[in-house]
Design an enzyme around this catalytic site. Sequence first.
Site, PDB file in Angstrom:
ATOM      1  N   LYS A  27       0.856  -1.255  -0.099  1.00 33.12           N
ATOM      2  CA  LYS A  27       0.120   0.148  -0.037  1.00 33.12           C
ATOM      3  C   LYS A  27       0.693   1.307  -0.085  1.00 33.12           C
ATOM      4  CE  LYS A  27      -3.900  -0.444   2.541  1.00 33.12           C
ATOM      5  NZ  LYS A  27      -4.414  -0.820   3.719  1.00 33.12           N
ATOM      6  N   ARG A  98      -3.276   3.026   8.608  1.00 32.57           N
ATOM      7  CA  ARG A  98      -3.592   2.045   7.941  1.00 32.57           C
ATOM      8  C   ARG A  98      -2.411   0.808   7.735  1.00 32.57           C
ATOM      9  NH1 ARG A  98      -4.721   4.443   2.086  1.00 32.57           N
ATOM     10  NH2 ARG A  98      -5.929   2.511   1.570  1.00 32.57           N
ATOM     11  N   GLY A 107      -6.140 -10.620   7.125  1.00 36.59           N
ATOM     12  CA  GLY A 107      -6.095 -11.185   8.467  1.00 36.59           C
ATOM     13  C   GLY A 107      -5.597  -9.896   9.308  1.00 36.59           C
ATOM     14  N   MET A 109      -4.836  -5.688  10.792  1.00 36.76           N
ATOM     15  CA  MET A 109      -5.626  -4.445  11.535  1.00 36.76           C
ATOM     16  C   MET A 109      -6.731  -3.702  10.456  1.00 36.76           C
ATOM     17  SD  MET A 109      -4.594  -1.521  13.502  1.00 36.76           S
ATOM     18  CE  MET A 109      -4.761  -0.177  12.171  1.00 36.76           C
ATOM     19  N   ARG A 371      -3.495  -1.507  -6.433  1.00 39.02           N
ATOM     20  CA  ARG A 371      -2.786  -2.691  -6.494  1.00 39.02           C
ATOM     21  C   ARG A 371      -3.306  -3.630  -7.392  1.00 39.02           C
ATOM     22  NH1 ARG A 371      -5.787  -4.912  -0.937  1.00 39.02           N
ATOM     23  NH2 ARG A 371      -8.108  -4.690  -1.743  1.00 39.02           N
ATOM     24  N   HIS A 485      -5.791 -41.562   1.823  1.00 37.22           N
ATOM     25  CA  HIS A 485      -6.019 -42.371   0.616  1.00 37.22           C
ATOM     26  C   HIS A 485      -7.020 -41.766  -0.280  1.00 37.22           C
ATOM     27  CE1 HIS A 485      -7.874 -45.681  -1.673  1.00 37.22           C
ATOM     28  NE2 HIS A 485      -6.861 -45.932  -2.012  1.00 37.22           N
ATOM     29  N   ARG A 591       1.606 -47.372 -11.162  1.00 34.21           N
ATOM     30  CA  ARG A 591       1.558 -48.194 -10.262  1.00 34.21           C
ATOM     31  C   ARG A 591       0.760 -49.446 -10.582  1.00 34.21           C
ATOM     32  NH1 ARG A 591      -0.373 -43.497  -8.662  1.00 34.21           N
ATOM     33  NH2 ARG A 591       0.616 -42.240  -7.096  1.00 34.21           N
ATOM     34  N   GLU A 774      13.696 -43.862  -2.280  1.00 35.59           N
ATOM     35  CA  GLU A 774      12.646 -43.337  -1.462  1.00 35.59           C
ATOM     36  C   GLU A 774      13.227 -43.626   0.038  1.00 35.59           C
ATOM     37  OE1 GLU A 774       8.915 -45.387  -2.450  1.00 35.59           O
ATOM     38  OE2 GLU A 774      10.069 -46.865  -3.336  1.00 35.59           O
ATOM     39  N   SER A 793      14.009 -42.431  -9.859  1.00 33.67           N
ATOM     40  CA  SER A 793      12.971 -41.468  -9.524  1.00 33.67           C
ATOM     41  C   SER A 793      12.991 -41.335  -8.096  1.00 33.67           C
ATOM     42  CB  SER A 793      11.587 -42.451 -10.067  1.00 33.67           C
ATOM     43  OG  SER A 793      10.583 -41.544  -9.926  1.00 33.67           O
ATOM     44  N   GLY A 795      11.042 -40.938  -5.024  1.00 31.88           N
ATOM     45  CA  GLY A 795       9.695 -41.186  -4.602  1.00 31.88           C
ATOM     46  C   GLY A 795       9.646 -40.467  -2.985  1.00 31.88           C
ATOM     47  N   THR A 796       9.218 -39.031  -3.306  1.00 28.14           N
ATOM     48  CA  THR A 796       9.251 -38.194  -2.291  1.00 28.14           C
ATOM     49  C   THR A 796       8.146 -38.473  -0.947  1.00 28.14           C
ATOM     50  OG1 THR A 796       8.452 -36.609  -3.642  1.00 28.14           O
ATOM     51  CG2 THR A 796      10.589 -36.383  -3.209  1.00 28.14           C
ATOM     52  N   ASN A 797       7.145 -39.108  -1.424  1.00 24.18           N
ATOM     53  CA  ASN A 797       6.263 -39.531  -0.302  1.00 24.18           C
ATOM     54  C   ASN A 797       6.947 -40.539   0.695  1.00 24.18           C
ATOM     55  OD1 ASN A 797       4.417 -38.350  -1.878  1.00 24.18           O
ATOM     56  ND2 ASN A 797       3.344 -40.189  -2.515  1.00 24.18           N
ATOM     57  N   ASP A 798       7.445 -41.562   0.230  1.00 22.59           N
ATOM     58  CA  ASP A 798       7.926 -42.435   1.209  1.00 22.59           C
ATOM     59  C   ASP A 798       9.297 -41.664   1.851  1.00 22.59           C
ATOM     60  OD1 ASP A 798       6.862 -45.086   1.925  1.00 22.59           O
ATOM     61  OD2 ASP A 798       6.881 -45.460  -0.062  1.00 22.59           O
ATOM     62  N   CYS A 860       8.576 -38.740  -8.780  1.00 20.12           N
ATOM     63  CA  CYS A 860       7.387 -39.028  -8.738  1.00 20.12           C
ATOM     64  C   CYS A 860       6.251 -38.999  -7.661  1.00 20.12           C
ATOM     65  CB  CYS A 860       7.125 -40.701  -9.323  1.00 20.12           C
ATOM     66  SG  CYS A 860       8.091 -41.485  -8.278  1.00 20.12           S
ATOM     67  N   TYR A 880      12.977 -34.451 -15.129  1.00 25.56           N
ATOM     68  CA  TYR A 880      11.572 -34.413 -15.417  1.00 25.56           C
ATOM     69  C   TYR A 880      10.810 -34.449 -13.972  1.00 25.56           C
ATOM     70  CZ  TYR A 880      11.398 -39.530 -14.377  1.00 25.56           C
ATOM     71  OH  TYR A 880      11.383 -40.605 -13.994  1.00 25.56           O
TER      72      TYR A 880
HETATM   73  P1  ADP Z   1      -7.833  -2.147   3.576  1.00 23.47           P
HETATM   74  O1  ADP Z   1      -6.364  -2.864   3.478  1.00 23.47           O
HETATM   75  O2  ADP Z   1      -8.609  -3.150   4.667  1.00 23.47           O
HETATM   76  O3  ADP Z   1      -8.465  -2.019   2.273  1.00 23.47           O
HETATM   77  P2  ADP Z   1      -7.543   0.523   4.004  1.00 23.47           P
HETATM   78  O4  ADP Z   1      -6.225   1.057   4.845  1.00 23.47           O
HETATM   79  O5  ADP Z   1      -7.281   0.472   2.537  1.00 23.47           O
HETATM   80  O6  ADP Z   1      -7.882  -0.864   4.353  1.00 23.47           O
HETATM   81  O7  ADP Z   1      -8.820   1.549   4.427  1.00 23.47           O
HETATM   82  C1  ADP Z   1     -10.076   1.065   4.474  1.00 23.47           C
HETATM   83  C2  ADP Z   1     -10.867   1.928   3.788  1.00 23.47           C
HETATM   84  O8  ADP Z   1     -10.600   3.181   4.262  1.00 23.47           O
HETATM   85  C3  ADP Z   1     -10.966   2.171   2.317  1.00 23.47           C
HETATM   86  O9  ADP Z   1     -12.129   2.062   1.516  1.00 23.47           O
HETATM   87  C4  ADP Z   1     -10.051   3.289   2.047  1.00 23.47           C
HETATM   88  O10 ADP Z   1     -10.196   4.027   0.828  1.00 23.47           O
HETATM   89  C5  ADP Z   1     -10.482   4.289   3.260  1.00 23.47           C
HETATM   90  N1  ADP Z   1      -9.490   5.206   3.647  1.00 23.47           N
HETATM   91  C6  ADP Z   1      -8.232   4.878   4.021  1.00 23.47           C
HETATM   92  N2  ADP Z   1      -7.574   5.913   4.355  1.00 23.47           N
HETATM   93  C7  ADP Z   1      -8.501   7.112   3.944  1.00 23.47           C
HETATM   94  C8  ADP Z   1      -8.208   8.381   3.815  1.00 23.47           C
HETATM   95  N3  ADP Z   1      -7.028   9.151   4.417  1.00 23.47           N
HETATM   96  N4  ADP Z   1      -9.109   9.144   3.558  1.00 23.47           N
HETATM   97  C9  ADP Z   1     -10.373   8.592   3.200  1.00 23.47           C
HETATM   98  N5  ADP Z   1     -10.563   7.174   3.135  1.00 23.47           N
HETATM   99  C10 ADP Z   1      -9.696   6.534   3.597  1.00 23.47           C
HETATM  100 MG    MG Z   2      -7.715  -0.966   1.020  1.00 24.48          MG
HETATM  101 MG    MG Z   3       7.091 -45.663  -2.271  1.00 26.11          MG
END
Ligand code: ADP
Ligand code: MG
Ligand code: MG
Length: 901
Positions: A27, A98, A107, A109, A371, A485, A591, A774, A793, A795-798, A860, A880
């Site tokens: 970002k 952000r 995952g 913040m 992005r 299996h 096999r 293997e 060859s 045999g990376t499972n075994d 294999c 291969y």
């Molecule tokens: P994510 O990675 O989850 O997309 P972002 O950091 O991109 O999180 O932000 C979440 C939302 O907040 C997005 O819709 C983004 O456009 C908006 N946002 C982030 N920063 C600003 C800002 N400075 N002004 C207005 N909107 C913002």
């Molecule tokens: Mg975003």
């Molecule tokens: Mg075997």
Amino acid sequence: MSKKRVYTFGNGKAEGKADMRNLLGGKGANLAEMNLIGVPVPPGFTITTEVCTEYNQLGRDQVVALLKPEVEAAIANVEQLTGTKFGDAKNPLLVSVRSGARASMPGMMDTILNLGLNDEAVEGIAAKSGNAWFAWDSYRRFVQMYGDVVLGLKPETKEDIDPFEEIMEERKHAKGIELDTEFTVDDLKDLVKRFKAAVKKQTGKDFPTCAWEQLWGAVMAVFDSWTNPRANYYRRLNNIPDEWGTAVNVQAMVFGNMGETSATGVAFTRDAATGEDVFNGEYLINAQGEDVVAGTRTPQNINVVGSRIWAEFQGVSEEERKSRYPSLEETMPELYKELDAVQQKLEEHYKDMQDMEFTIQSGKLWILQTRSGKRTAAAMVKIAMDLLREGKIDEKTALLRLEPNKLDELLHPVFDSIAVRSAKVLAKGLPASPGAATGQIVFFADEAAKFPQSILVRIETSPEDLEGMNIARGILTARGGMTSHAAVVARGMGKCCVSGAGGVKVDYRARTMTIEGKVYKEGEWISLNGSTGEVYEGEVLTRKPDMSGDFGLIMDLAAKFTKMDVRTNADSPKDAQIAKEFGAKGIGLCRTEHMFFEGHRIKAIREMILASTVDGRKRALNKLLPYQREDFEGIFEAMAGYGVTIRLLDPPLHEFVPHQLATQRELAEEMGVSVDVIKAKVDSLEEFNPMLGHRGCRLGNTFPEITEMQTRAIIEAALNLKAKGIDARPEIMVPLIGTVKEFDMQAGIIRGTANKVFEERGDKIDYLLGTMIEIPRAALTADLVAAEADFFSFGTNDLTQMTFGYSRDDIGTFLPIYLDKGILKHDPFQVLDQEGVGQLVQMGTQKGRSVKPDLKVGICGEHGGEPSSVKFCHRVGMNYVSCSPYRVPIARLAAAQAAIE
Ligand code: ADP
Ligand code: MG
Ligand code: MG
């Protein structure tokens, strides 16, 4: 000079740029780059990913001290560019905080918007904007986001209710309103008060009023989020190293919630589902941040075309569409044009499909993120090829843009996208083998043909179920992991499979399965999604995947750059044919035992096993000979002109004998012996540790007549085809050797038998004689083995099983915990352990080639179709890789990428 920790951007200048994503996160690097190419971006700064690592080592106080001078200077820069002041009551600077790692990570913040507000600043904003509603709406949002994310009020699980949402719902109910936008200014003031009280109640502290305190709290919360369980889980799933860390972006706020001339939205430069080159996206007027994706209001399409398609789909009339859901193109035509110009500029610049976030504040357009957009496999292929055709990228780049594993989506039947949306999910298991299947439940493999479309439901499957698995449309097991299996066989067959669905209780006797108390009988319809692990109720419409012409072009390109061949693991002419269509150049593993389960063969093999004399065994083997010969003829023919590696009998014999009394009786009758004799023999085959027991070449060395028969079948089949003018190229492979002597003994028998057949027939063919590596000892003594062998060859499972000392069939009890605790990064049976097992592979290859420089080397195991493992094989210098038919295109692409990289 001291280390630089903060990089500023704004007003067409930036200290960072796009290729600094390791330091600034994706970002941050792109915010900087957009500034440099003249795209309007609110000013701000990025705290580097290295600071995240420092934070984890030094802790909060030291990191704040380290950062303070640079952050203060960067804020001053933003103040100057915006003409505002951070923490000021009259003219406050508000910012967003952000997170942003190198790779996009859902995952992490949640973003905090409107930071810098307090009871005074909100009045300042209200006065300055002349819009009290907007000021208080922003404040309300800020307290909520900050409370949730930084102060930890957000509940851990989805089931628990967010305290702020609860208050909002309660107030809406009390006021008899539905939408957030219907609150009055006084309502919003009241909400802020209630929110703060909730914070005080739960944390024991007052909501922070100092802008700087707010800022440091938010920055540290971003760093903390790098190690939260969600983020850890996501990293593991996507191979993102813990050491990377996240950057923090602090950026001046722009407001899409300032009224009717303000808006916020997301847009894509091309269609992420189909790859078509159409600009598309969604927006909302008078909204902020993620309102568009949050689903509280219906987002509107940005352009007229998209808007009309949407309306048609929703059954909304043109009139209603225009009045209630108009496109940006209609509501703000000038801004739409501007946005369109920006999207063209961004795609032209990045030369890839972009996913952008934008906000319009009182008629001025701002871009907040760009992005490379996530896309389906179909879109991935089409966009790469389109960009190549448009001359924007070259062939190598086009290949590197593709994610090999994703090709899988294109090769299997898929659910109709509309039908699957309304399907009811009954249970979830592991996505063991991709694809979509729908059919009637059967519980026994030999009853798979009972319905024209069946789904085989088992607690677990075993080799005996093979034929039924082949007939069934899909396989569902209650137990077993990704390498069970069922999973391995299904992947090999390219058959949809969901394994280890713990919520499914199977009762074979009653012929029912029970899920959450509901009973499903034999014959009832269910559907499986092997790509997500979902089990649906009833029949869900499936369709053949659309293998567009671009797919073939990609494979041609791959062939142009690759240095390694891709072969297939196939046990039948049908599989061989499929693999050949996908571009396999030969068979790396056939096999032979899989052929033994069909029809009369199993009887003959059982007779062989149960025979107590050599003559008895030979008699039974003689019955098998024609079947084997016929099988090999079929496979050689399907792979004419290419090498076909045939592995001699490998599994422990107890896998072939009947364990149920009824079948034992049947067999006793056929053989004319008492059932006790059969039982005794079956018992005698019982081993404590069959995987380390009497199997592999240990069978051939104790019962040479088995090797003789199999060699004869192979050579005779090849000669028969030669007589018909078909180019058969057998490669005979001895399994599971640990010492060179084990190989030499087998080699002696094989050569002797082959020569005998040549003499009998008065004709000859060329064949190769090699071995599997293997067992670790075989890898360690590979130079000795290579002296006698034409090929290796791996045999990376075994090999994985024996190097780790993990039983592949019992790994389910501890593997999930090991992955969870980070003891293992991957299931080593799926992703080759390059650090350990890889050493054996590398050493085995080097030692082998030290005595025989042109030794042919391949792999294999299951790993032969896993991209990172394929790339490793390329680096080791293998000739291969071999994988199941449906993974051939994936391996081909990965091999080409390895050659380019
Ligand atoms: P994510 O990675 O989850 O997309 P972002 O950091 O991109 O999180 O932000 C979440 C939302 O907040 C997005 O819709 C983004 O456009 C908006 N946002 C982030 N920063 C600003 C800002 N400075 N002004 C207005 N909107 C913002
Ligand atoms: Mg975003
Ligand atoms: Mg075997």
